[in-house]
Design a protein around this motif. Structure first.
Motif, short mmCIF file in Angstrom:
data_model
loop_
_atom_site.label_atom_id
_atom_site.label_comp_id
_atom_site.label_asym_id
_atom_site.label_seq_id
_atom_site.Cartn_x
_atom_site.Cartn_y
_atom_site.Cartn_z
N GLU A 58 -13.78 66.85 -34.10
CA GLU A 58 -12.87 66.67 -35.24
C GLU A 58 -13.63 66.86 -36.56
O GLU A 58 -13.13 67.46 -37.50
N VAL A 59 -14.88 66.30 -36.61
CA VAL A 59 -15.64 66.39 -37.86
C VAL A 59 -15.98 67.86 -38.12
O VAL A 59 -15.82 68.36 -39.24
N GLU A 60 -16.38 68.57 -37.08
CA GLU A 60 -16.70 69.99 -37.24
C GLU A 60 -15.46 70.77 -37.68
O GLU A 60 -15.54 71.60 -38.60
N ALA A 61 -14.31 70.47 -37.04
CA ALA A 61 -13.09 71.23 -37.38
C ALA A 61 -12.70 70.99 -38.84
O ALA A 61 -12.30 71.91 -39.54
N GLY A 62 -12.84 69.73 -39.29
CA GLY A 62 -12.50 69.43 -40.68
C GLY A 62 -13.42 70.16 -41.65
O GLY A 62 -12.96 70.76 -42.63
N VAL A 63 -14.72 70.14 -41.35
CA VAL A 63 -15.67 70.79 -42.25
C VAL A 63 -15.47 72.32 -42.21
O VAL A 63 -15.50 72.99 -43.25
N ALA A 64 -15.23 72.85 -41.01
CA ALA A 64 -15.02 74.31 -40.90
C ALA A 64 -13.83 74.73 -41.75
O ALA A 64 -13.87 75.75 -42.46
N PRO A 306 1.11 68.36 -45.67
CA PRO A 306 -0.29 67.93 -45.58
C PRO A 306 -1.19 69.13 -45.91
O PRO A 306 -0.70 70.20 -46.29
N THR A 307 -2.50 68.98 -45.73
CA THR A 307 -3.42 70.10 -45.99
C THR A 307 -3.85 70.74 -44.67
O THR A 307 -3.70 70.16 -43.59
N ASP A 308 -4.45 71.92 -44.81
CA ASP A 308 -4.94 72.61 -43.61
C ASP A 308 -6.11 71.86 -42.96
O ASP A 308 -6.31 71.95 -41.76
N VAL A 309 -6.87 71.13 -43.76
CA VAL A 309 -8.00 70.36 -43.21
C VAL A 309 -7.45 69.32 -42.23
O VAL A 309 -7.97 69.14 -41.12
N GLN A 310 -6.37 68.66 -42.63
CA GLN A 310 -5.75 67.66 -41.73
C GLN A 310 -5.29 68.32 -40.43
O GLN A 310 -5.49 67.79 -39.34
N ALA A 311 -4.66 69.48 -40.57
CA ALA A 311 -4.14 70.18 -39.38
C ALA A 311 -5.28 70.57 -38.45
O ALA A 311 -5.16 70.46 -37.22
N ALA A 312 -6.42 70.99 -39.03
CA ALA A 312 -7.57 71.39 -38.20
C ALA A 312 -8.06 70.20 -37.38
O ALA A 312 -8.37 70.32 -36.19
N ILE A 313 -8.08 69.02 -38.00
CA ILE A 313 -8.51 67.80 -37.29
C ILE A 313 -7.47 67.47 -36.21
O ILE A 313 -7.81 67.16 -35.07
#
Ligand SMILES: Cc1ncc(COP(=O)(O)O)c(C=O)c1O
Length: 480
Positions: A58-64, A306-313
């Motif tokens: 999840e942390v990697e997906a958020g940062v990516a 929401p934001t794309d960062v949230q969706a990635a997580i």
């Protein structure tokens, strides 16, 4: 001089370091696996009622996603919506920024003039349930409709469906919105039959019930629309977040998106123009022909994305969801087994249609229907014969650092906002019967956690703490 690193190399290196960091920084948040060492000091280690369960993925997906810096809902959001819809088996899932927003958007979509005679209008009555979360009910009032409260059963925590007919007023009742409480599917057969018989909309608040099934089919797939929450205590999380599921009627998708996205008529996703191929070819309202479709508004909408960062997580959480749901069911059954010796004083939640719990499983009523909750929490009801009050129980758990919660707003009509409105007439509502079940839930119950981060030793400590309160011989509570 060494060659400067390429963009791809830098990205790979950053993400490698992020994973390494996350493994160190967040080690305690990963889903525990059988055999993992369990560090637990009773009374010292906190036992939360819920919490985020995640790891380096999840942390990697958020940062990516942050490195891509799309920010607003984009490719990750589209992928999450597709994946959630596929998992549930619904036509569409539409991301919003919370479960409360999901309920608001779902309800508002049904007020669209595009629905003709079927649209919900101010003054229409909408049946809901008295005990639960306030934002299941708030959208009814926010849209000028009238909430009609029926009672909850204090054991299933769900609607007393036998009151549906009492609540119904021909020509006035137009919809039902209710939750699968603490993950327990409501009586889907009774509710959907009732809605079909009277041509009513049904919104399932599935915020606490991702993965629950009724007769083998996932909840959130029985109504016209259903809603999810992805706030941290829920079955999967993206921090803040939620979704509206369009179950069958494809026409509702554009209405839901319109209310989420400012009320606009245009349905282009973020970053795209002219999906309709006639961006400058519309004439709507009293606007001039050719006015940019991107800025044409058919509804009084919101911006609840929401934001794309949230969706990635969230996408990573979705992949882990089957293991999360299994852990919730396992924890519920562990607690139920451990607490069984206290059944003289305590009642525990039963799935809808179940009549009793035994070590071998549930016994069921004669309806032939079955429900299998993906438990949000473990409900404990201090029954009237108990020498210990609900307050004593809550305080003792709290002192032992065991997280516990009441069933959200309890009997909502007793909350200041509804109590005042009943006095002042600030907004209308109707109450069916005496709501004794909702009062019992408000006065006699609390719930502790079943979340996937909870482990055997913590469950045993919860049970031992409660047993101690009743001075139960400690050997009555047998570790399994
Ligand atoms: C049944 C139910 N509906 C809606 C919500 C609201 O969700 P959110 O906190 O994401 O707004 C909650 C919150 O826990 C809930 O329990």
């Amino acid at each position: 001089m060494p060659e400067p690193a390429s963009e791809a190399e830098l990205r790979a290196e950053i993400l490698r370091l992020v994973r390494e960091y996350a493994r160190l920084r967040h080690a305690g948040f990963a889903l525990p696996a059988a055999g993992d060492p369990e560090e637990f000091t009773p009374g010292v280690s906190p036992v939360p009622y819920a919490g985020r369960v995640f790891d380096a993925d999840e942390v990697e997906a958020g940062v990516a996603s942050l490195l891509d810096f799309w920010l607003t809902l984009g490719p990750e959001g589209e992928a999450f919506e597709r994946e959630l819809a596929a998992m549930l088996g619904v036509r569409n899932s539409i991301l919003v920024n919370s479960g409360s927003s999901a309920n608001l958007v779902a309800f508002s979509a049904l007020t669209s003039p595009k629905l003709g005679n079927r649209r919900l209008k101010p003054g229409d009555e909408v049946i809901t349930v008295a005990a639960g979360f306030p934002t299941t009910v708030a959208p009814i009032v926010q849209n000028g409709c009238v909430p009609v409260f029926i009672d909850n059963d204090p054991i299933t925590l769900n609607a007393r469906v036998e009151q549906l007919d009492d609540a119904y007023v021909p020509g006035k009742t137009r919809a039902v919105i209710m939750a699968h409480t603490l993950g327990n599917p409501f009586d889907v057969t009774a509710v959907t039959d009732f809605c079909r018989r009277h041509d009513l909309w049904l919104i399932e608040d599935n915020c606490d019930a991702l993965g629950s099934t009724y007769d083998g089919t996932l909840t959130g797939t029985f109504g016209d629309l259903s809603t999810q929450s992805f706030y941290p205590p829920h079955h999967i999380t993206m921090g803040e977040g939620g979704a509206v599921n369009v179950v069958r009627n494809a026409g509702l998708k554009l209405l839901v998106e319109s209310f989420r996205d400012w009320g606009r008529d245009c349905w282009c996703p973020s970053g795209k123009d002219n999906t309709c191929n006639k961006r400058f070819g519309w004439q709507l309202g009293e606007l001039p022909e050719g006015y940019d479709h991107k800025y044409i508004y058919t509804h009084l909408g919101y911006n609840l994305k929401p934001t794309d960062v949230q969706a990635a997580i969230g996408r990573k959480q979705l992949q882990k969801f089957p293991a999360f749901a299994a852990a919730r069911r396992r924890n519920w059954h562990t607690l139920r087994t451990l607490l069984d010796p206290l059944s003289e004083w305590l009642d525990f939640q039963l799935p809808t249609h179940a009549t009793a719990w035994t070590q071998a499983g549930f016994t069921w009523d004669s309806s032939g229907h079955r429900s299998d909750p993906s438990w949000f929490g473990f409900m404990i009801r201090v029954n009237p014969g108990s020498p210990v009050s609900r307050k004593d129980l809550a305080v003792a758990l709290d002192e032992a650092k065991i997280g516990n919660r009441m069933l959200f707003g309890g009997n909502l009509v007793r909350q200041p906002v509804f109590a005042q409105a009943r006095k002042t007439g600030a907004f209308p509502m109707r109450i069916v019967g005496d709501l004794a079940g909702a009062d019992a839930i408000m006065n006699e119950t609390l719930f502790v956690g079943t979340y996937p981060g909870l482990r055997e030793a913590a469950c045993e400590f919860i049970a031992a703490t409660i047993a101690n309160l009743y001075r139960c011989p400690s050997d009555a509570i047998q570790p399994r």
